[in-house]
Design an enzyme around this catalytic site. Structure first.
Site, short mmCIF file in Angstrom:
data_model
loop_
_atom_site.label_atom_id
_atom_site.label_comp_id
_atom_site.label_asym_id
_atom_site.label_seq_id
_atom_site.Cartn_x
_atom_site.Cartn_y
_atom_site.Cartn_z
N SER A 14 0.88 -1.18 0.00
CA SER A 14 0.00 0.00 0.00
C SER A 14 0.91 1.22 0.00
O SER A 14 2.09 1.12 0.37
CB SER A 14 -0.85 -0.01 1.28
N TYR A 52 -1.95 -1.19 10.44
CA TYR A 52 -1.88 -1.34 8.98
C TYR A 52 -0.58 -0.75 8.44
O TYR A 52 0.11 -1.37 7.62
CB TYR A 52 -3.10 -0.65 8.38
P1 NAD Z 1 -11.13 -6.61 0.26
O1 NAD Z 1 -11.63 -6.39 1.65
O2 NAD Z 1 -12.04 -6.35 -0.89
O3 NAD Z 1 -10.56 -8.10 0.11
C1 NAD Z 1 -9.78 -8.68 1.08
C2 NAD Z 1 -9.62 -10.16 0.81
O4 NAD Z 1 -8.84 -10.71 1.86
C3 NAD Z 1 -10.95 -10.92 0.78
O5 NAD Z 1 -10.91 -11.92 -0.21
C4 NAD Z 1 -11.01 -11.56 2.16
O6 NAD Z 1 -11.76 -12.75 2.19
C5 NAD Z 1 -9.53 -11.84 2.40
N1 NAD Z 1 -9.25 -11.97 3.82
C6 NAD Z 1 -9.46 -11.05 4.80
N2 NAD Z 1 -9.12 -11.58 5.99
C7 NAD Z 1 -8.71 -12.85 5.77
C8 NAD Z 1 -8.25 -13.91 6.60
N3 NAD Z 1 -8.16 -13.80 7.92
N4 NAD Z 1 -7.93 -15.07 6.00
C9 NAD Z 1 -8.04 -15.23 4.68
N5 NAD Z 1 -8.45 -14.27 3.84
C10 NAD Z 1 -8.79 -13.09 4.38
O7 NAD Z 1 -9.79 -5.72 0.19
P2 NAD Z 1 -9.04 -4.98 -1.05
O8 NAD Z 1 -9.29 -3.54 -0.94
O9 NAD Z 1 -9.29 -5.69 -2.34
O10 NAD Z 1 -7.54 -5.19 -0.58
C11 NAD Z 1 -6.66 -6.14 -1.16
C12 NAD Z 1 -5.24 -5.75 -0.77
O11 NAD Z 1 -4.94 -4.46 -1.29
C13 NAD Z 1 -5.03 -5.66 0.75
O12 NAD Z 1 -3.79 -6.17 1.10
C14 NAD Z 1 -5.09 -4.18 1.01
O13 NAD Z 1 -4.38 -3.81 2.16
C15 NAD Z 1 -4.43 -3.65 -0.24
N6 NAD Z 1 -4.72 -2.26 -0.53
C16 NAD Z 1 -6.01 -1.85 -0.75
C17 NAD Z 1 -6.25 -0.51 -1.01
C18 NAD Z 1 -7.63 0.01 -1.27
O14 NAD Z 1 -7.76 1.24 -1.38
N7 NAD Z 1 -8.64 -0.82 -1.38
C19 NAD Z 1 -5.19 0.40 -1.04
C20 NAD Z 1 -3.91 -0.07 -0.82
C21 NAD Z 1 -3.69 -1.40 -0.56
#
Ligand code: NAD
Length: 255
Positions: A137, A150
């Protein structure tokens, strides 16, 4: 990517699902993974052609992580492309941060990539090819208040990426991180919903507030843009990109 096996953690939703879909579209066999409903994702990916399987390991549990990696190898074969994508967020001042939330954020965002990497790398080394892509991130490179767990986990993930990239530098296994800014997924929608309920503003205004604070493009990064970067990092064009923390953030870090 035909013949390659890809494990994308947290691919039942958000960014991970789009990465899994794009890798399947490019011909890779894909292990979907994540908690919650997965039937539609499994069905949609199966229509794309390659072999698809699903495992629901809870990444807070190292023994379930081991089962996940073994399941992937037995169903699809050894992992060629590992995308450590699963992540969770929790927002609170550090003095009030629930300790179990700290433990969960560190476990899913940082320790799980360590465990899956240590279990996957030996077979990548044996076959002298692999791609490990850690979805970190911008919070792996800069901080924001109220996100201590985080920010700590994502900074740790960027550091971990660099260390493993050095350990594999003379092989055909590359290890990199992608550092997105705001992407409109369930993880960010929750933060928008919190603002709506706390401040009594519309969802559109809450979303724009997030962007104005941090992301000069005033547009969300799309999951597809991240998936396209993953595909590039998997390609031979990216053979020399190692230990990078590649921001894709609408200008967040340029300020
Ligand atoms: P999301 O919440 O849509 O998806 C998260 C996924 O992780 C889901 O499939 C969920 O089932 C899985 N997950 C959560 N806890 C779990 C656990 N204990 N065991 C197994 N699986 C688990 O999130 P997203 O926004 O698609 O994020 C994906 C990645 O991108 C993350 O690492 C997040 O930190 C990173 N990210 C997201 C953003 C954003 O703005 N959305 C920005 C920067 C980084």
């Amino acid at each position: 990517m035909r013949g390659k096996v890809a494990l994308i953690t947290g691919s039942t939703s958000g960014i991970g699902l789009t990465i899994a879909t794009e890798l399947a579209r490019q011909g890779a066999d894909v292990l979907l993974h994540g908690l919650g409903p997965h039937e539609k994702a499994l069905h949609d990916l199966s229509l794309l052609g390659p072999r698809i399987a699903y495992h629901p390991a809870d990444l807070r549990c190292p023994n379930q992580i081991q089962e996940l990696v073994e399941f992937c190898s037995s169903q699809l074969g050894p992992i060629d492309i590992l995308v450590n994508n699963a992540g969770i967020q929790f927002v609170a001042p550090v003095e009030q941060f629930p300790t179990h939330q700290w433990d969960d954020v560190l476990a899913v965002n940082l320790s799980a990539p360590f465990h899956i990497t240590r279990l996957t790398l030996p077979s990548m080394r044996l076959r002298n090819w692999g791609r490990i892509i850690n979805i970190a991130s911008v919070h792996g490179l800069v901080a924001s208040p109220l996100k201590s767990a985080y920010v700590a986990a994502k900074h740790g993930l960027v550091g971990f990426t660099k260390a493993v990239a050095l350990e594999t530098a003379s092989t055909n296994v590359t290890v990199n991180a992608i550092c997105p800014g705001w992407v409109l997924t369930p993880l960010v929608q929750k933060q928008i919903d919190d603002r709506v309920s706390k401040r009594n503003i519309s969802p559109a205004d809450a979303a724009m507030e997030l962007l104005v604070e941090k992301q000069p493009s005033l547009q969300f990064v799309t999951p597809q843009q991240i998936a396209d970067l993953v595909v590039f990092l998997c390609s031979p064009h990216a053979n020399s990109i190692r230990g990078a923390a590649w921001n894709i953030d609408g200008g967040w870090l340029a300020q």
